[in-house]
Design a protein around this motif. Sequence first.
Motif, PDB file in Angstrom:
ATOM      1  N   GLY A 190     -33.951  53.483  34.555  1.00 20.29           N
ATOM      2  CA  GLY A 190     -34.714  54.042  33.446  1.00 20.29           C
ATOM      3  C   GLY A 190     -34.071  55.305  32.918  1.00 20.29           C
ATOM      4  N   GLY A 191     -32.765  55.408  33.091  1.00 17.96           N
ATOM      5  CA  GLY A 191     -32.041  56.632  32.771  1.00 17.96           C
ATOM      6  C   GLY A 191     -31.416  57.151  34.045  1.00 17.96           C
ATOM      7  N   TYR A 192     -30.509  58.119  33.922  1.00 17.61           N
ATOM      8  CA  TYR A 192     -29.841  58.563  35.134  1.00 17.61           C
ATOM      9  C   TYR A 192     -30.841  59.196  36.092  1.00 17.61           C
ATOM     10  N   GLY A 193     -30.789  58.719  37.347  1.00 15.08           N
ATOM     11  CA  GLY A 193     -31.672  59.242  38.381  1.00 15.08           C
ATOM     12  C   GLY A 193     -33.089  58.714  38.330  1.00 15.08           C
ATOM     13  N   VAL A 194     -33.373  57.707  37.505  1.00  8.47           N
ATOM     14  CA  VAL A 194     -34.733  57.169  37.363  1.00  8.47           C
ATOM     15  C   VAL A 194     -34.709  55.665  37.622  1.00  8.47           C
ATOM     16  N   LEU A 195     -35.682  55.177  38.387  1.00 11.87           N
ATOM     17  CA  LEU A 195     -35.800  53.756  38.694  1.00 11.87           C
ATOM     18  C   LEU A 195     -37.104  53.212  38.127  1.00 11.87           C
ATOM     19  N   ILE A 196     -37.065  51.940  37.716  1.00  6.80           N
ATOM     20  CA  ILE A 196     -38.251  51.266  37.187  1.00  6.80           C
ATOM     21  C   ILE A 196     -38.456  49.968  37.952  1.00  6.80           C
ATOM     22  N   LEU A 197     -39.670  49.727  38.392  1.00 10.18           N
ATOM     23  CA  LEU A 197     -40.026  48.470  39.042  1.00 10.18           C
ATOM     24  C   LEU A 197     -40.263  47.424  37.960  1.00 10.18           C
ATOM     25  N   THR A 198     -39.482  46.357  37.953  1.00 11.09           N
ATOM     26  CA  THR A 198     -39.631  45.319  36.937  1.00 11.09           C
ATOM     27  C   THR A 198     -40.809  44.407  37.277  1.00 11.09           C
ATOM     28  N   ASP A 199     -41.201  43.583  36.314  1.00  6.53           N
ATOM     29  CA  ASP A 199     -42.265  42.606  36.573  1.00  6.53           C
ATOM     30  C   ASP A 199     -41.851  41.661  37.698  1.00  6.53           C
ATOM     31  N   LYS A 200     -40.573  41.311  37.702  1.00  9.98           N
ATOM     32  CA  LYS A 200     -40.080  40.431  38.762  1.00  9.98           C
ATOM     33  C   LYS A 200     -40.166  41.122  40.119  1.00  9.98           C
ATOM     34  N   GLY A 201     -39.852  42.426  40.138  1.00  9.86           N
ATOM     35  CA  GLY A 201     -39.942  43.177  41.382  1.00  9.86           C
ATOM     36  C   GLY A 201     -41.374  43.299  41.873  1.00  9.86           C
ATOM     37  N   ALA A 202     -42.305  43.518  40.934  1.00  6.74           N
ATOM     38  CA  ALA A 202     -43.717  43.617  41.306  1.00  6.74           C
ATOM     39  C   ALA A 202     -44.222  42.291  41.871  1.00  6.74           C
ATOM     40  N   ALA A 203     -43.786  41.178  41.255  1.00  6.00           N
ATOM     41  CA  ALA A 203     -44.184  39.858  41.748  1.00  6.00           C
ATOM     42  C   ALA A 203     -43.602  39.599  43.135  1.00  6.00           C
ATOM     43  N   TYR A 204     -42.364  40.023  43.326  1.00  8.44           N
ATOM     44  CA  TYR A 204     -41.717  39.872  44.638  1.00  8.44           C
ATOM     45  C   TYR A 204     -42.492  40.651  45.701  1.00  8.44           C
ATOM     46  N   LEU A 205     -42.877  41.878  45.369  1.00  7.58           N
ATOM     47  CA  LEU A 205     -43.614  42.717  46.311  1.00  7.58           C
ATOM     48  C   LEU A 205     -44.982  42.114  46.612  1.00  7.58           C
ATOM     49  N   HIS A 206     -45.639  41.594  45.589  1.00  9.33           N
ATOM     50  CA  HIS A 206     -46.966  41.005  45.768  1.00  9.33           C
ATOM     51  C   HIS A 206     -46.911  39.778  46.673  1.00  9.33           C
ATOM     52  N   GLY A 207     -45.810  39.025  46.577  1.00 10.14           N
ATOM     53  CA  GLY A 207     -45.691  37.807  47.374  1.00 10.14           C
ATOM     54  C   GLY A 207     -45.126  38.026  48.758  1.00 10.14           C
ATOM     55  N   ALA A 208     -44.712  39.262  49.057  1.00  9.99           N
ATOM     56  CA  ALA A 208     -44.087  39.538  50.359  1.00  9.99           C
ATOM     57  C   ALA A 208     -45.126  39.580  51.479  1.00  9.99           C
ATOM     58  N   LEU A 227     -31.011  50.749  61.250  1.00  7.10           N
ATOM     59  CA  LEU A 227     -31.707  49.669  60.557  1.00  7.10           C
ATOM     60  C   LEU A 227     -30.761  48.961  59.590  1.00  7.10           C
ATOM     61  N   PRO A 228     -30.815  47.634  59.524  1.00  4.81           N
ATOM     62  CA  PRO A 228     -30.001  46.908  58.542  1.00  4.81           C
ATOM     63  C   PRO A 228     -30.424  47.267  57.120  1.00  4.81           C
ATOM     64  N   GLN A 229     -29.511  47.109  56.201  1.00  3.74           N
ATOM     65  CA  GLN A 229     -29.783  47.471  54.808  1.00  3.74           C
ATOM     66  C   GLN A 229     -30.993  46.727  54.248  1.00  3.74           C
ATOM     67  N   LYS A 230     -31.159  45.453  54.614  1.00  3.43           N
ATOM     68  CA  LYS A 230     -32.239  44.649  54.034  1.00  3.43           C
ATOM     69  C   LYS A 230     -33.627  45.179  54.402  1.00  3.43           C
ATOM     70  N   GLU A 231     -33.715  45.988  55.483  1.00  2.00           N
ATOM     71  CA  GLU A 231     -35.004  46.527  55.897  1.00  2.00           C
ATOM     72  C   GLU A 231     -35.546  47.562  54.909  1.00  2.00           C
ATOM     73  N   TYR A 232     -34.702  48.008  53.988  1.00  2.00           N
ATOM     74  CA  TYR A 232     -35.133  49.018  53.020  1.00  2.00           C
ATOM     75  C   TYR A 232     -35.721  48.398  51.756  1.00  2.00           C
ATOM     76  N   ARG A 233     -35.598  47.091  51.616  1.00  2.00           N
ATOM     77  CA  ARG A 233     -36.009  46.419  50.383  1.00  2.00           C
ATOM     78  C   ARG A 233     -37.487  46.642  50.060  1.00  2.00           C
ATOM     79  N   LEU A 234     -38.362  46.219  50.941  1.00  2.00           N
ATOM     80  CA  LEU A 234     -39.796  46.348  50.666  1.00  2.00           C
ATOM     81  C   LEU A 234     -40.246  47.807  50.591  1.00  2.00           C
ATOM     82  N   PRO A 235     -39.776  48.690  51.474  1.00  2.00           N
ATOM     83  CA  PRO A 235     -40.165  50.099  51.324  1.00  2.00           C
ATOM     84  C   PRO A 235     -39.776  50.688  49.967  1.00  2.00           C
ATOM     85  N   ILE A 236     -38.630  50.297  49.430  1.00  2.00           N
ATOM     86  CA  ILE A 236     -38.222  50.798  48.109  1.00  2.00           C
ATOM     87  C   ILE A 236     -39.188  50.298  47.036  1.00  2.00           C
ATOM     88  N   LEU A 237     -39.501  49.012  47.080  1.00  2.00           N
ATOM     89  CA  LEU A 237     -40.413  48.445  46.088  1.00  2.00           C
ATOM     90  C   LEU A 237     -41.812  49.045  46.223  1.00  2.00           C
TER      91      LEU A 237
END
Length: 291
Positions: free
Chosen positions: A273-291, A197-207
Motif C-alpha cells: 500500500g506504499g513503501y512500508g505499508v501492507l494491505i490484506l487483500t480479499d483473497k488473504g482475508a478469505a485464506y485467513l477465514h478458512g484456516a 521456526l520455519p518460515q511458513k509458521e509466520y504466514r497466519l500470524p502475519i495475516l
Amino acid sequence: MSQPYSIGPYKGEVLLSLTGLFHVIRLIPPYPPRAVLEQILKERAMPTLVQWDNQVGLVGPEQTLWVEAEQSWMEGLIRQLEPLDPLSAPEIAEQALLEKLVENAGSRLWAFLDDVNMLLTHGEMALETAQASRRYDRVATLAQWLERLLKVQQSGEALAELWGAFSGKKRSMPAKHPSKKAPVPDKTRKRTKGAALPQKEYRLPILRALAELGGRGKTAEVLDRVYLQLKHLFTDGDLERAYDDPRRDEPIWRNRARWEIAALKEEKLVQSGGYGVLILTDKGAAYLHGA
C-alpha cells in the motif's frame, strides 16, 4: 514424411502442403536473414507459414506476421491446419498467430509487474534495514525511490486491468514451486545455530496481524504483532542475528517473517500500500477465514 525445401542457399523442410497452394515449412540452421527470407517467399506469391528459429511467421504477397512460439504450439497449429482447404488455411493461421501475439504480450506484461513487485519488496526491506541502523541519508534516498517505483506499479496494474479487459485473459497466479522470481533467503550468510521456526509458521500470524489492524498497517506494526503472537515459541535460534554483518542487526525471526511477507505478496494474499505499508487483500482475508 517431410520434404526438402530450398530458399536460395538455405535449407528447410516442408511440414505441410495443401495442394501446393499453402505451405508450412521449417528452416534448418544456418538461418537466412529474415528480410531475405520474406523477400524470397513474397516473390513466390504463395502464403507460407514458416518456422524460423524460435519464431513463426505467416508470409504472404501482401503482408507478414511474426510471433515467438514454442515447438509444441507450432505442432498444434499444423494439426489444426491439416484438414483445411488451402484457401481458408491462411486465414486460420493468421488468427492463431494474432492470438499468440496477444498471449505473449500479456505474459511480458505480467512478468514486468512481477519484477516491479519484487523491486518494491526488496526496497521496503532495505528501507527497514536502513531505518534500524539509523542511516538516515539512505532512508531518504530509498523513500524517494520507492515512491517513484510505487507510481510505476500503480500505472502497471492499471494497464494490466485494461489489457485483461481487452484480451479476456486474467493474470495467472505465480506457481507454487520455486521459480527464478521467487524470493529466496540469503542462506549463504545466515547463521544456522539453534533451532528456529520455519518460515511458513509466520504466514497466519502475519495475516492475523493485518486483520487486527483493520486490513492495513505499517510493516513494522505487523511485525511487532507477529512477535507478540509467537514469542512464547521462540528459542535462542529465533532471536540470534540473521546475518554475520554487524550492521544488519536483525534477528532470524524477523528476517523469516519478512520473507514470508514477500511470499504472501507473490500469492496475492497481501499487497503493498506504499513503501512500508501492507494491505490484506480479499483473497488473504478469505485464506485467513478458512484456516
